[in-house]
Design an enzyme around this catalytic site. Structure first.
Site, PDB file in Angstrom:
ATOM      1  N   HIS A 207       0.782  -1.246   0.000  1.00  0.00           N
ATOM      2  CA  HIS A 207       0.000   0.000   0.000  1.00  0.00           C
ATOM      3  C   HIS A 207       0.811   1.292   0.000  1.00  0.00           C
ATOM      4  O   HIS A 207       0.244   2.372  -0.059  1.00  0.00           O
ATOM      5  CB  HIS A 207      -0.961   0.028   1.196  1.00  0.00           C
TER       6      HIS A 207
HETATM    7  N1  UDP Z   1      -3.710  -5.228   8.938  1.00  0.00           N
HETATM    8  C1  UDP Z   1      -4.959  -5.776   9.131  1.00  0.00           C
HETATM    9  N2  UDP Z   1      -5.653  -6.205   8.032  1.00  0.00           N
HETATM   10  C2  UDP Z   1      -5.169  -6.113   6.766  1.00  0.00           C
HETATM   11  C3  UDP Z   1      -3.870  -5.582   6.587  1.00  0.00           C
HETATM   12  C4  UDP Z   1      -3.168  -5.127   7.689  1.00  0.00           C
HETATM   13  O1  UDP Z   1      -5.430  -5.884  10.265  1.00  0.00           O
HETATM   14  O2  UDP Z   1      -5.856  -6.497   5.816  1.00  0.00           O
HETATM   15  C5  UDP Z   1      -2.969  -4.755  10.110  1.00  0.00           C
HETATM   16  C6  UDP Z   1      -1.634  -5.424  10.324  1.00  0.00           C
HETATM   17  O3  UDP Z   1      -1.791  -6.619  11.034  1.00  0.00           O
HETATM   18  C7  UDP Z   1      -0.868  -4.359  11.099  1.00  0.00           C
HETATM   19  C8  UDP Z   1      -1.422  -3.077  10.565  1.00  0.00           C
HETATM   20  O4  UDP Z   1      -2.663  -3.387   9.943  1.00  0.00           O
HETATM   21  O5  UDP Z   1      -1.143  -4.444  12.481  1.00  0.00           O
HETATM   22  C9  UDP Z   1      -0.479  -2.479   9.570  1.00  0.00           C
HETATM   23  O6  UDP Z   1      -1.071  -1.412   8.970  1.00  0.00           O
HETATM   24  P1  UDP Z   1      -0.680  -0.886   7.520  1.00  0.00           P
HETATM   25  O7  UDP Z   1       0.034  -1.942   6.779  1.00  0.00           O
HETATM   26  O8  UDP Z   1      -1.928  -0.317   6.936  1.00  0.00           O
HETATM   27  O9  UDP Z   1       0.262   0.360   7.834  1.00  0.00           O
HETATM   28  P2  UDP Z   1       1.792   0.537   8.226  1.00  0.00           P
HETATM   29  O10 UDP Z   1       2.122  -0.431   9.314  1.00  0.00           O
HETATM   30  O11 UDP Z   1       2.602   0.353   6.991  1.00  0.00           O
HETATM   31  O12 UDP Z   1       1.865   1.950   8.713  1.00  0.00           O
END
Ligand code: UDP
Length: 362
Positions: A207
């Protein structure tokens, strides 16, 4: 009684805040008011986390989403300021590195209200990432900088932040993973729905703007994932709304192999199950890189750099730049990743970061 005003708006922030909010609720000297900016608003990107992780309903729902970064952040500044002026909190609490983080921190600091930043000190050293700008600016105006790792603490010290403002409490995401990970088995849930066997699939999430906003890069990632799914093992890919929009507009959805299982974003517990029982994770998410490690699964990160450097050093995480647009490199990395035997490390604290934060905010 100290009043804490928590500003959040994006999926990873709901997950991080869940454990800290529980500790604040248990404290007799802290009171919390939650403001949801609306940055993520779909039920499967927002409500599901409040329900599954037992979080209180936000007192304020600002419904601000979409638009360019300046527009979104500007609207948040206007609305968050109104809330802060009417609530007059003692502390504004923000998480991570999104536009909601920056808006909360800027509003509070200009009103001379101290800011507490959870997940301070992370750096990718890539100023093209909107997240990097949000982190640096938020850290600069924060009074309490809660760092998850030693490398984050070192980054702040190198930038001249006073040692007395830095609290290396550990990673709140580790707290969440420990609390919920043990509850999730390989039975039922999404593995059952998709008829997948433990350790016979790969989990992917994509993403980051740098991967989704560039047509050639996104197309290269889809081709590489299709090739891995066809040649090595099936891939489950819960697709972020931003990525889905881009795949649709590029007409890529139709060309995707049936071994590449595209699903809607899943709730936290389904995500834990997918992570825990996968043979490998391929991602550009910050949180998912670490969760792979928490559940003992190697990871390939489709980025040029990472904030979670300790996982790369220990062999849990392998960086593969999707800009190289090279399917062979990704395929090779997957073969290597599945066989990886990383070193045992404990860089994220002991699962009590949220308790430490609530004690320090007393
Ligand atoms: N996550 C979730 N469902 C999904 C994809 C990700 O619950 O379909 C959770 C994942 O387990 C983690 C968090 O969302 O705890 C990560 O968020 P994201 O990847 O959106 O953002 P980033 O961590 O890159 O800021």
């Amino acid at each position: 009684m100290k009043k804490i005003l928590t500003v959040l708006g994006a999926r990873p922030q709901f997950i991080k805040a869940s454990v800290v909010s529980t500790q604040i609720a248990d404290s007799s000297s802290l009171d919390e008011v939650i403001v949801h900016t609306g940055q993520h608003f779909d039920a499967n990107m927002s409500d599901v986390f409040f329900e599954e992780l037992g979080m209180r309903t936000p007192k304020y729902q600002l419904n601000i989403n979409g638009g360019a970064h300046g527009e979104m952040t500007g609207r948040m500044l206007i609305e968050v300021e109104k809330v802060v002026l009417s609530e007059r909190p003692d502390i504004v609490l923000v998480y991570g590195d999104t536009n909601s983080t920056l808006a909360g921190a800027l509003v509070a600091s200009k009103l001379h209200i101290p800011v507490a930043h959870v997940e301070a000190g992370l750096r990718s050293r890539n100023l093209k990432m909107p997240e990097e700008i949000n982190r640096i600016l938020t850290d600069r105006v924060s009074t309490w900088l809660f760092t998850p790792t030693e490398s984050a603490t070192k980054n702040l010290l190198q930038e001249g932040v006073s040692e007395t403002a830095i609290y290396q409490v550990g990673d709140v995401m580790y707290d969440v993973a420990l609390q919920h990970g043990a509850k999730v088995s390989s039975d039922g849930r999404i593995l059952g729905q998709l008829s997948l066997n433990p350790k016979e699939y790969i989990l992917a999430t994509i993403h980051r703007a740098e991967n989704t906003d560039n047509d050639t890069v996104l197309q290269g990632i889809v081709e590489a994932l299709s090739s891995v799914a066809n040649n090595i093992m099936p891939i489950v890919w819960p697709v972020h709304p931003r990525t889905k929009g881009r795949l649709q507009s590029l007409g890529l959805l139709e060309s995707i192999s049936t071994e590449l299982l595209l699903v809607e974003p899943v709730g936290y517990l389904d995500m834990v199950q997918l992570e825990k029982y996968s043979s490998l994770v391929i991602t550009d998410s910050g949180g998912v890189q670490k969760e792979a490690f928490f559940h003992g699964v190697p990871c390939i990160t489709l980025r040029q750099e990472t904030e979670w450097v300790e996982l790369v050093e220990a062999g849990w995480n392998m960086l593969v730049s999707p800009k190289s647009n090279n399917m062979e490199v990704i395929l090779e990395a997957v073969y290597e990743g599945i066989e990886a035997t990383p070193a045992e490390i404990f860089p994220y604290g002991d699962g009590t970061a949220a308790l430490a934060i609530s004690k320090l905010l007393h």
